[in-house]
Design a protein around this motif. Structure first.
Motif, PDB file in Angstrom:
ATOM      1  N   PHE A  22      -5.485  -4.818   3.198  1.00  0.00           N
ATOM      2  CA  PHE A  22      -5.918  -5.467   2.120  1.00  0.00           C
ATOM      3  C   PHE A  22      -4.884  -6.024   1.077  1.00  0.00           C
ATOM      4  O   PHE A  22      -4.882  -7.294   0.667  1.00  0.00           O
ATOM      5  CB  PHE A  22      -7.099  -4.812   1.459  1.00  0.00           C
ATOM      6  CG  PHE A  22      -8.263  -4.488   1.969  1.00  0.00           C
ATOM      7  CD1 PHE A  22      -9.064  -5.324   2.412  1.00  0.00           C
ATOM      8  CD2 PHE A  22      -8.373  -3.062   2.445  1.00  0.00           C
ATOM      9  CE1 PHE A  22     -10.235  -5.056   3.403  1.00  0.00           C
ATOM     10  CE2 PHE A  22      -9.429  -2.856   3.286  1.00  0.00           C
ATOM     11  CZ  PHE A  22     -10.512  -3.821   3.568  1.00  0.00           C
ATOM     12  N   ASN A  23      -3.890  -5.382   1.011  1.00  0.00           N
ATOM     13  CA  ASN A  23      -2.498  -5.729   0.348  1.00  0.00           C
ATOM     14  C   ASN A  23      -1.376  -4.610   0.731  1.00  0.00           C
ATOM     15  O   ASN A  23      -1.744  -3.995   1.478  1.00  0.00           O
ATOM     16  CB  ASN A  23      -2.835  -5.666  -1.244  1.00  0.00           C
ATOM     17  CG  ASN A  23      -3.103  -4.237  -1.465  1.00  0.00           C
ATOM     18  OD1 ASN A  23      -3.122  -3.162  -1.192  1.00  0.00           O
ATOM     19  ND2 ASN A  23      -4.453  -4.069  -2.479  1.00  0.00           N
ATOM     20  N   LYS A  24      -0.347  -4.647   0.252  1.00  0.00           N
ATOM     21  CA  LYS A  24       0.706  -3.941   0.787  1.00  0.00           C
ATOM     22  C   LYS A  24       0.513  -2.318   0.472  1.00  0.00           C
ATOM     23  O   LYS A  24       1.227  -1.540   0.979  1.00  0.00           O
ATOM     24  CB  LYS A  24       2.187  -4.405   0.205  1.00  0.00           C
ATOM     25  CG  LYS A  24       2.298  -4.276  -1.325  1.00  0.00           C
ATOM     26  CD  LYS A  24       3.702  -4.877  -1.636  1.00  0.00           C
ATOM     27  CE  LYS A  24       3.804  -4.840  -3.156  1.00  0.00           C
ATOM     28  NZ  LYS A  24       5.135  -5.424  -3.460  1.00  0.00           N
TER      29      LYS A  24
ATOM     30  N   PRO B  18       5.536   1.170  -0.886  1.00  0.00           N
ATOM     31  CA  PRO B  18       6.626   0.608   0.011  1.00  0.00           C
ATOM     32  C   PRO B  18       8.053   1.160  -0.896  1.00  0.00           C
ATOM     33  O   PRO B  18       7.985   1.028  -2.186  1.00  0.00           O
ATOM     34  CB  PRO B  18       6.303  -0.887  -0.479  1.00  0.00           C
ATOM     35  CG  PRO B  18       4.663  -1.072  -0.559  1.00  0.00           C
ATOM     36  CD  PRO B  18       4.439   0.439  -1.519  1.00  0.00           C
ATOM     37  N   ILE B  19       9.160   1.215  -0.051  1.00  0.00           N
ATOM     38  CA  ILE B  19      10.267   1.700  -0.585  1.00  0.00           C
ATOM     39  C   ILE B  19      11.115   0.562  -0.714  1.00  0.00           C
ATOM     40  O   ILE B  19      11.828   0.332  -1.495  1.00  0.00           O
ATOM     41  CB  ILE B  19      10.832   2.833   0.471  1.00  0.00           C
ATOM     42  CG1 ILE B  19       9.906   4.059   0.686  1.00  0.00           C
ATOM     43  CG2 ILE B  19      12.290   3.371  -0.156  1.00  0.00           C
ATOM     44  CD1 ILE B  19       9.323   4.729  -0.881  1.00  0.00           C
TER      45      ILE B  19
ATOM     46  N   SER C  31       8.059   1.813   4.352  1.00  0.00           N
ATOM     47  CA  SER C  31       7.032   2.635   3.337  1.00  0.00           C
ATOM     48  C   SER C  31       6.831   3.803   3.759  1.00  0.00           C
ATOM     49  O   SER C  31       6.751   4.064   5.019  1.00  0.00           O
ATOM     50  CB  SER C  31       5.827   1.507   3.185  1.00  0.00           C
ATOM     51  OG  SER C  31       5.250   1.450   4.301  1.00  0.00           O
ATOM     52  N   VAL C  32       6.165   4.599   2.870  1.00  0.00           N
ATOM     53  CA  VAL C  32       5.647   5.945   3.298  1.00  0.00           C
ATOM     54  C   VAL C  32       4.140   5.971   2.945  1.00  0.00           C
ATOM     55  O   VAL C  32       3.717   4.963   1.981  1.00  0.00           O
ATOM     56  CB  VAL C  32       6.244   6.958   2.592  1.00  0.00           C
ATOM     57  CG1 VAL C  32       7.853   7.253   2.954  1.00  0.00           C
ATOM     58  CG2 VAL C  32       6.141   6.883   0.954  1.00  0.00           C
ATOM     59  N   TYR C  33       3.396   6.485   3.561  1.00  0.00           N
ATOM     60  CA  TYR C  33       2.142   6.373   3.300  1.00  0.00           C
ATOM     61  C   TYR C  33       1.190   7.753   3.514  1.00  0.00           C
ATOM     62  O   TYR C  33       1.776   8.834   4.170  1.00  0.00           O
ATOM     63  CB  TYR C  33       1.153   5.532   4.153  1.00  0.00           C
ATOM     64  CG  TYR C  33       1.404   5.697   5.624  1.00  0.00           C
ATOM     65  CD1 TYR C  33       0.182   6.495   6.325  1.00  0.00           C
ATOM     66  CD2 TYR C  33       2.108   5.219   6.462  1.00  0.00           C
ATOM     67  CE1 TYR C  33       0.354   6.650   7.681  1.00  0.00           C
ATOM     68  CE2 TYR C  33       2.433   5.474   7.749  1.00  0.00           C
ATOM     69  CZ  TYR C  33       1.456   6.257   8.220  1.00  0.00           C
ATOM     70  OH  TYR C  33       1.554   6.505   9.764  1.00  0.00           O
TER      71      TYR C  33
ATOM     72  N   TYR D 171       8.076   1.321   9.571  1.00  0.00           N
ATOM     73  CA  TYR D 171       9.102   0.441   9.597  1.00  0.00           C
ATOM     74  C   TYR D 171       8.401  -0.986   9.971  1.00  0.00           C
ATOM     75  O   TYR D 171       8.085  -0.954  11.375  1.00  0.00           O
ATOM     76  CB  TYR D 171      10.258   1.031  10.231  1.00  0.00           C
ATOM     77  CG  TYR D 171      11.439   0.054  10.083  1.00  0.00           C
ATOM     78  CD1 TYR D 171      12.222  -0.194   8.810  1.00  0.00           C
ATOM     79  CD2 TYR D 171      11.789  -0.824  10.916  1.00  0.00           C
ATOM     80  CE1 TYR D 171      13.286  -1.060   8.745  1.00  0.00           C
ATOM     81  CE2 TYR D 171      12.986  -1.793  10.850  1.00  0.00           C
ATOM     82  CZ  TYR D 171      13.874  -1.830   9.724  1.00  0.00           C
ATOM     83  OH  TYR D 171      14.676  -2.665   9.572  1.00  0.00           O
ATOM     84  N   ALA D 172       8.951  -1.825   9.469  1.00  0.00           N
ATOM     85  CA  ALA D 172       8.489  -3.385   9.816  1.00  0.00           C
ATOM     86  C   ALA D 172       9.671  -3.945  10.335  1.00  0.00           C
ATOM     87  O   ALA D 172      10.706  -4.328   9.543  1.00  0.00           O
ATOM     88  CB  ALA D 172       7.847  -4.201   8.579  1.00  0.00           C
TER      89      ALA D 172
END
Length: 190
Positions: free
Chosen positions: A70-72, A107-108, A113-115, A154-155
């Motif tokens: 839905f968002n970051k 998001p780092i 990012s960590v989740y 990681y993107a």
């Protein structure tokens, strides 16, 4: 001299690609659909004090999932998990399930990012007990339980990501089994 110019040109090109990928990731349209496939190892263990039985084994698992970001920060995903057979001296078990989970990301950087995630797993299990000369007995059981997990993502680009993830399933059944899963997943975001 030509070598230095070539290396410089290659470095500038890679930096340009990397900056373009960063711009695409930070300016994405929301919501976005994604799909992924993962492979992992899991540990399955339980203790049945009433029947003086315990079980502990490790095996592989595969999963496939589809989700909406839905968002970051917030995503919702539906997954299918297929846990390979685990066995002990005289027992075997095989589990699969379907889960629905919410994922909260922090998001780092633009690409990293960590989740944390949590949700509900509907599962089916086939359990077989070897009785020696008497043969064996088998039973099917099912249930639904809460699970939770955490991971890093990681993107590589705006469309291609990789995840490393840990999940904990505590199945509420007569034998009260625990499953710990560590997995790696590759996903594509549309």
């Amino acid at each position: 001299m030509i070598k230095a110019i070539s290396i410089s040109a290659l470095s500038l090109a890679l930096m340009g690609f990397n900056n373009a990928a960063h711009a695409d990731i930070t300016e994405m349209d929301s919501p976005r659909i994604y799909t992924g496939i993962g492979y992992g190892q899991y540990s399955f263990e339980f203790e049945d004090s009433e029947n003086d039985t315990d079980f502990d084994d490790d095996s592989q698992m595969l999963k496939g999932y589809i989700g909406t970001q839905f968002n970051k920060y917030l995503s919702l995903e539906l997954a299918y998990q297929n846990f390979d057979e685990v066995s002990d001296i005289d027992s075997k078990a095989e589990i699969d399930g379907v889960s629905l989970a919410a994922r909260l990301a922090a998001p780092i950087t633009d690409n990293f990012s960590v989740y944390a995630k949590g949700g509900w797993l509907e599962w089916d299990a086939e359990i077989e007990q070897d009785l020696g000369e008497l043969g064996s007995i088998s039973a099917d059981t099912d249930g639904g339980d809460v699970f939770y997990g955490a991971g890093i993502e990681y993107a590589f680009t705006t469309n291609v990501q990789v995840r490393l993830e840990y999940e904990r399933y505590k199945l509420e059944d007569d034998i009260d089994p625990d499953m710990d899963v560590a997995s790696v997943s590759f996903q594509y975001m549309f």
